[in-house]
Design a protein around this motif. Structure first.
Motif, PDB file in Angstrom:
ATOM      1  N   GLN A 222       0.804  -1.223   0.000  1.00 58.67           N
ATOM      2  CA  GLN A 222       0.000   0.000   0.000  1.00 58.67           C
ATOM      3  C   GLN A 222       0.838   1.275   0.000  1.00 58.67           C
ATOM      4  OE1 GLN A 222      -2.725  -1.688   3.301  1.00 58.67           O
ATOM      5  NE2 GLN A 222      -4.088  -0.445   2.058  1.00 58.67           N
TER       6      GLN A 222
ATOM      7  N   HIS B 281       0.914  -9.289   4.594  1.00 57.37           N
ATOM      8  CA  HIS B 281      -0.234  -8.393   4.418  1.00 57.37           C
ATOM      9  C   HIS B 281      -0.628  -8.481   2.934  1.00 57.37           C
ATOM     10  CE1 HIS B 281      -2.366  -4.749   6.354  1.00 57.37           C
ATOM     11  NE2 HIS B 281      -2.943  -4.924   5.186  1.00 57.37           N
TER      12      HIS B 281
ATOM     13  N   TRP C  72      -9.116 -13.439   7.028  1.00 52.01           N
ATOM     14  CA  TRP C  72     -10.496 -13.421   6.493  1.00 52.01           C
ATOM     15  C   TRP C  72     -10.490 -12.827   5.088  1.00 52.01           C
ATOM     16  CZ3 TRP C  72     -13.799  -9.768   4.524  1.00 52.01           C
ATOM     17  CH2 TRP C  72     -15.143 -10.143   4.374  1.00 52.01           C
ATOM     18  N   CYS C  73      -9.799 -11.693   4.935  1.00 52.50           N
ATOM     19  CA  CYS C  73      -9.769 -11.028   3.628  1.00 52.50           C
ATOM     20  C   CYS C  73      -9.044 -11.898   2.610  1.00 52.50           C
ATOM     21  CB  CYS C  73      -9.079  -9.664   3.733  1.00 52.50           C
ATOM     22  SG  CYS C  73     -10.012  -8.426   4.660  1.00 52.50           S
TER      23      CYS C  73
ATOM     24  N   LEU D  55     -12.165 -12.818   0.418  1.00 53.57           N
ATOM     25  CA  LEU D  55     -12.186 -11.809  -0.653  1.00 53.57           C
ATOM     26  C   LEU D  55     -11.294 -12.242  -1.812  1.00 53.57           C
ATOM     27  CD1 LEU D  55     -12.065  -8.470   1.427  1.00 53.57           C
ATOM     28  CD2 LEU D  55     -14.054  -9.830   0.727  1.00 53.57           C
TER      29      LEU D  55
ATOM     30  N   HIS E 291     -10.560  -9.140  -4.059  1.00 56.66           N
ATOM     31  CA  HIS E 291      -9.133  -8.955  -3.769  1.00 56.66           C
ATOM     32  C   HIS E 291      -8.350  -9.980  -4.587  1.00 56.66           C
ATOM     33  CE1 HIS E 291      -9.136  -6.770   0.431  1.00 56.66           C
ATOM     34  NE2 HIS E 291      -9.698  -6.060  -0.510  1.00 56.66           N
TER      35      HIS E 291
ATOM     36  N   ASN F  69      -9.399  -9.405  11.441  1.00 53.48           N
ATOM     37  CA  ASN F  69     -10.472  -8.412  11.344  1.00 53.48           C
ATOM     38  C   ASN F  69     -11.735  -9.090  11.854  1.00 53.48           C
ATOM     39  OD1 ASN F  69     -10.261  -9.951   8.861  1.00 53.48           O
ATOM     40  ND2 ASN F  69     -11.832  -8.635   7.966  1.00 53.48           N
TER      41      ASN F  69
ATOM     42  N   ASN G  81      -8.373  -5.808  14.317  1.00 54.37           N
ATOM     43  CA  ASN G  81      -8.677  -4.687  13.416  1.00 54.37           C
ATOM     44  C   ASN G  81     -10.182  -4.469  13.439  1.00 54.37           C
ATOM     45  OD1 ASN G  81      -5.989  -4.807  12.762  1.00 54.37           O
ATOM     46  ND2 ASN G  81      -6.299  -5.327  10.595  1.00 54.37           N
TER      47      ASN G  81
ATOM     48  N   TYR H  51     -13.321  -1.713  12.112  1.00 58.70           N
ATOM     49  CA  TYR H  51     -13.782  -0.531  11.381  1.00 58.70           C
ATOM     50  C   TYR H  51     -15.279  -0.293  11.509  1.00 58.70           C
ATOM     51  CZ  TYR H  51      -9.191  -0.435   9.152  1.00 58.70           C
ATOM     52  OH  TYR H  51      -7.850  -0.345   8.939  1.00 58.70           O
TER      53      TYR H  51
ATOM     54  N   GLU I 113      -5.523  -2.076  13.994  1.00 58.21           N
ATOM     55  CA  GLU I 113      -6.000  -1.133  12.973  1.00 58.21           C
ATOM     56  C   GLU I 113      -7.347  -0.589  13.397  1.00 58.21           C
ATOM     57  OE1 GLU I 113      -6.347  -2.429   8.855  1.00 58.21           O
ATOM     58  OE2 GLU I 113      -4.410  -3.432   8.966  1.00 58.21           O
TER      59      GLU I 113
ATOM     60  N   TRP J 144      -5.001   3.281  11.669  1.00 58.97           N
ATOM     61  CA  TRP J 144      -4.854   3.043  10.244  1.00 58.97           C
ATOM     62  C   TRP J 144      -5.352   4.291   9.531  1.00 58.97           C
ATOM     63  CZ3 TRP J 144      -2.450  -0.622   7.460  1.00 58.97           C
ATOM     64  CH2 TRP J 144      -2.584  -0.505   6.074  1.00 58.97           C
TER      65      TRP J 144
ATOM     66  N   GLU K 154      -5.489   1.890  -1.464  1.00 56.66           N
ATOM     67  CA  GLU K 154      -6.548   1.208  -0.725  1.00 56.66           C
ATOM     68  C   GLU K 154      -7.110   0.045  -1.570  1.00 56.66           C
ATOM     69  OE1 GLU K 154      -7.515   0.934   2.321  1.00 56.66           O
ATOM     70  OE2 GLU K 154      -9.294  -0.233   1.836  1.00 56.66           O
TER      71      GLU K 154
HETATM   72  C1  PNW Z   1      -8.018  -3.646   6.150  1.00 61.14           C
HETATM   73  N1  PNW Z   1     -13.882  -5.822   4.402  1.00 61.14           N
HETATM   74  O1  PNW Z   1      -8.679  -4.105   5.013  1.00 61.14           O
HETATM   75  C2  PNW Z   1      -6.553  -3.855   5.809  1.00 61.14           C
HETATM   76  O2  PNW Z   1      -5.791  -4.519   6.781  1.00 61.14           O
HETATM   77  C3  PNW Z   1      -5.862  -2.629   5.314  1.00 61.14           C
HETATM   78  O3  PNW Z   1      -4.806  -2.995   4.470  1.00 61.14           O
HETATM   79  C4  PNW Z   1      -6.883  -1.709   4.652  1.00 61.14           C
HETATM   80  O4  PNW Z   1      -6.278  -0.623   4.022  1.00 61.14           O
HETATM   81  C5  PNW Z   1      -7.828  -1.262   5.739  1.00 61.14           C
HETATM   82  O5  PNW Z   1      -8.425  -2.359   6.399  1.00 61.14           O
HETATM   83  C6  PNW Z   1      -8.940  -0.349   5.226  1.00 61.14           C
HETATM   84  O6  PNW Z   1      -9.754  -1.014   4.310  1.00 61.14           O
HETATM   85  C7  PNW Z   1      -9.987  -4.496   4.941  1.00 61.14           C
HETATM   86  O7  PNW Z   1     -14.363  -5.865   3.235  1.00 61.14           O
HETATM   87  C8  PNW Z   1     -10.529  -4.598   3.674  1.00 61.14           C
HETATM   88  O8  PNW Z   1     -14.579  -6.164   5.385  1.00 61.14           O
HETATM   89  C9  PNW Z   1     -11.811  -5.051   3.491  1.00 61.14           C
HETATM   90  C10 PNW Z   1     -12.569  -5.392   4.602  1.00 61.14           C
HETATM   91  C11 PNW Z   1     -12.031  -5.290   5.870  1.00 61.14           C
HETATM   92  C12 PNW Z   1     -10.740  -4.843   6.039  1.00 61.14           C
END
Ligand code: PNW
Length: 466
Positions: A20, A121, A168-169, A173, A180, A222, A294, A296, A371, A418, A425
């Motif tokens: 990244q 990663h 998981w990703c 994904l 991905h 995550n 992680n 979000y 994160e 993060w 991204e």
């Molecule tokens: C994480 N989802 O990615 C990664 O660890 C980072 O590299 C990324 O930049 C960051 O979060 C922000 O996206 C994710 O679809 C990507 O649930 C996709 C998902 C979750 C985390």
């Protein structure tokens, strides 16, 4: 206003990942990874963006480390690019690649910053994908060899080794929905990838234990906070299924030495899990000094009756492929918002909930937020500043959620925002900016956003207001 305090010993950091930020995709003997291939395939990433140059960190790392030091951070979480240090994914190591990370680690130590190194990663050497990728068991064995190479070269200087970032990703994904790299859409392969990523974690964890016993060992997951749309038994069962696929598929073998029985039953139509060999689960359960989390956003689900219209919140309805292998009877609902620029619902209390749940289900396991952060449509103002109030608000509320969990006795030892810099991204290219430091991709100039100034003050005082 209640001030929420963090002790002196709390670890404040920022996080990045090799593909990244580094750029320099063809320099000094670096090999190709699945993300080089994927991003260079037309139609895969927004605007056709690639990580070829990214934030040019490969050439600008000394200044970037100066920014970390100026922020007052005690730790930096970065990842090592497998194809940079072992170009073909097996056999020969690349001295120039190892040297880059040796200088980076030394540069951190000189500045009094603790190196937290992630081994993987998402940048799998393309050769290993060509040989089957994560659905193939051999990839886990190659990962063990790679781990031995980097731990042998850097081991005593790295404070914390993190085996994987967000398996998981990588699995769902990369091999399920295909959004991905490597972009495959094979449900059974996604579940085989889950297992071989878990196995890779266990094998590499043992390497860390043997070669550098004083280093801390971790993995970053995550984890999903899954809520049901109603209290009905059917919705509770939808929550259970998604929790199994998203969380317990990794937490089970890693922390309890076994896959959850319900996960195996739920996915029986997809695979018989015969790729799990006897002894694997024991291997995977290498004790962890710290579990990286992680976080979000949260997830809202309901049981789907097979007839009514689907909501398209997770791509079930919108695209043919879902990451939720074997959970076709689960519907993902749109959330109330507000949202970040990723379209992710902002839900700080869910982070407290997640931490309490981890303490309850895996007592005694120290935790670290590896994160958390947000993308917003940042604008550079006339005064050349970036006044990213929404990001500050996001960070304040989520760090507050960590404080709330700590106040209830959860052993959370650190927080990594993060991200340090705006960066590539993944599928969204350079369109989504997560940095607390802005990157001008024309000049590669770095500018502190207001959130960076805010974070520096928090780190200096250990006090969160508001
Ligand atoms: C994480 N989802 O990615 C990664 O660890 C980072 O590299 C990324 O930049 C960051 O979060 C922000 O996206 C994710 O679809 C990507 O649930 C996709 C998902 C979750 C985390």
């Amino acid at each position: 206003m209640t001030a929420r305090n963090f002790p002196e010993s709390f670890v404040w950091g920022s996080a990045t990942a090799a593909y990244q930020i580094e750029g320099a995709a063809t320099e000094d003997g670096r090999g190709r990874s699945i993300w080089d291939t994927y991003s260079h395939t037309p139609g895969r990433t927004l605007n056709g963006d690639t990580g070829d140059v990214a934030a040019d960190h490969y050439h600008r790392w000394p200044q970037d480390l100066d920014h970390i030091a100026a922020l007052g951070l005690s730790a930096y979480r970065f990842s090592i690019s497998w194809p940079r240090v072992q170009p073909g994914g097996s056999g020969r190591f690349n001295p120039a690649g190892l040297d880059f990370y040796a200088r980076l680690v030394d540069g951190l130590l000189e500045r009094g910053i603790r190196p937290v190194a992630t081994m993987y990663h998402w940048d799998l050497p393309q050769e290993l994908e060509d040989a089957g990728g994560w659905p193939a068991r051999d990839t886990a064995l190659r990962f063990e060899e790679y781990a031995a190479g980097i731990v042998g070269a850097l081991g005593d200087r790295v404070h914390t080794w993190t085996t994987l970032n967000e398996p998981w990703c990588s699995a769902y994904l990369g091999y399920g929905s295909g959004v991905h790299a490597p972009g495959r859409t094979e449900p059974a392969a996604a579940l085989a990838a889950v297992h071989h990523l878990n196995l890779a974690h266990g094998l590499a964890g043992r390497v860390v234990r043997e070669l550098t016993p004083s280093a801390e060992l971790s993995v970053t997951l995550n984890l999903h906070v899954v809520r049901g749309a109603s209290g009905s038994a059917a919705d509770a069962d939808a929550v259970r299924r998604i929790d199994a696929l998203a969380n317990r598929a990794f937490l089970g073998p890693m922390l309890q030495g076994a896959y959850p029985a319900d996960l195996l039953a739920d996915t029986a139509a997809v695979t018989d899990w015969s790729f799990v060999r006897s002894g694997d689960e024991k291997l995977i359960a290498v004790p962890l000094d710290v579990l990286g989390v992680n976080y979000y956003s949260s997830t809202l689900v309901r049981a789907w009756d097979g007839h009514s219209a689907r909501s398209a919140a997770d791509g079930h309805g919108a695209s043919a492929h879902s990451p939720w292998v074997g959970a076709e009877d689960v519907d993902f609902l749109p959330q109330p918002g507000p949202y970040t620029a990723m379209g992710w619902n902002i839900d700080p209390p869910a982070l407290t909930e997640l931490l309490l749940r981890l303490r309850h289900d895996y007592p005694g396991q120290p935790l670290m937020i590896t994160e958390n952060g947000a993308a917003f449509d940042d604008v550079v103002s006339a005064d050349a500043g970036v006044h990213d109030d929404r990001r500050i608000d996001y960070l304040r509320r989520h760090i507050g959620a960590v404080a709330d969990a700590r106040a209830q006795g959860v052993d959370v030892r650190g927080y990594f925002v993060w991200s340090l810099l705006d960066n590539f991204e993944w599928g969204y290219g350079y369109d989504r900016r997560f940095g607390i430091i802005r990157v001008d991709y024309d000049t590669q100039e770095r500018t502190w956003k207001d959130s960076a100034h805010w974070y520096r003050r928090l780190v200096a005082t250990g006090q969160l207001d508001g």
